[in-house]
Design an enzyme around this catalytic site. Sequence first.
Site, PDB file in Angstrom:
ATOM      1  N   CYS A 186       0.793  -1.235   0.000  1.00 24.13           N
ATOM      2  CA  CYS A 186       0.000   0.000   0.000  1.00 24.13           C
ATOM      3  C   CYS A 186       0.820   1.278   0.000  1.00 24.13           C
ATOM      4  O   CYS A 186       0.622   2.154  -0.855  1.00 24.13           O
ATOM      5  CB  CYS A 186      -1.005  -0.018   1.151  1.00 24.13           C
ATOM      6  SG  CYS A 186      -0.273   0.054   2.808  1.00 24.13           S
ATOM      7  N   HIS A 236     -10.685  13.585   9.998  1.00 28.58           N
ATOM      8  CA  HIS A 236     -11.061  12.176   9.961  1.00 28.58           C
ATOM      9  C   HIS A 236     -12.409  12.006   9.267  1.00 28.58           C
ATOM     10  O   HIS A 236     -13.364  12.732   9.570  1.00 28.58           O
ATOM     11  CB  HIS A 236     -11.166  11.604  11.377  1.00 28.58           C
ATOM     12  CG  HIS A 236      -9.870  11.159  11.967  1.00 28.58           C
ATOM     13  ND1 HIS A 236      -8.832  12.021  12.261  1.00 28.58           N
ATOM     14  CD2 HIS A 236      -9.438   9.909  12.316  1.00 28.58           C
ATOM     15  CE1 HIS A 236      -7.822  11.335  12.777  1.00 28.58           C
ATOM     16  NE2 HIS A 236      -8.165  10.055  12.807  1.00 28.58           N
TER      17      HIS A 236
END
Length: 256
Positions: A186, A236
């Site tokens: 990733c 977030h």
Amino acid sequence: MKLFVLVICLLAGCSTAPKHQQGFPLKFQSVSTHPSALIAADALQPGDLLLSSATSLQSWGIRLFTLTGVSHAAIYLGDQRVAEAVGSGVNIIPLDRAIAESNNLLALRIPGITVEQTLRLREFSDLQQGKKYNFKGIVMFMPFMVSRRVCELPLVNEQVRSNCLTILANVQLADEENPESDRFFCSEFVLAGYRYAGIELLAGQANWVSPADLLHLREGDVSAWHAQQPIEYIGHLKRWNLKEILSLRSPDRQAQ
């Protein structure tokens, strides 16, 4: 108390930077991903860096090795699409799926990123889509995540720390006979993508970098590698769900 913190960091390995103020003279690397702002999906912009964790054993293992709260990195391409490298390979998935498969998901933004660079990120992601996951690279990376702590002890100068990491990575991760340029894990995919777009985030090859290294590029944090530029915390999209953590429910996504 400060002495106790310093001893713990000496044992675990924790990058530091000098503070230009009186009192305790060091700023310690932050492992926290506690949300200071919750944002909606429409607050994202193309080119944003997404860092996340899940409740799978793979995610817990990566967080344990890197001593931080994230285990996965991806790129937001715009139009509700996210590019990532997971166990099934390089995929472009809907943003809502990326949110659903995460237990904690935050966004960082590269200052000054241009439209042309975001188009290059899309081009890179389209070109790599379907490429296989770099399982060999991640297996080789695990011992490095432990041994690198010797380079990250407190009081080590940033340039010395980065040089130490480079030497150690060249010894442990060099694989010139069988390069894996067509495979990605990733964070390797993310760093390679930004470099394709002409954006240098930090020193070091793409296969030397973990999601935690990308997290520590936040403004106000301490990067283990020599950072080319700090990046901005946006907020977030999803915060910790204690019920999911305690139940250890694994998402559908394969190894991150």
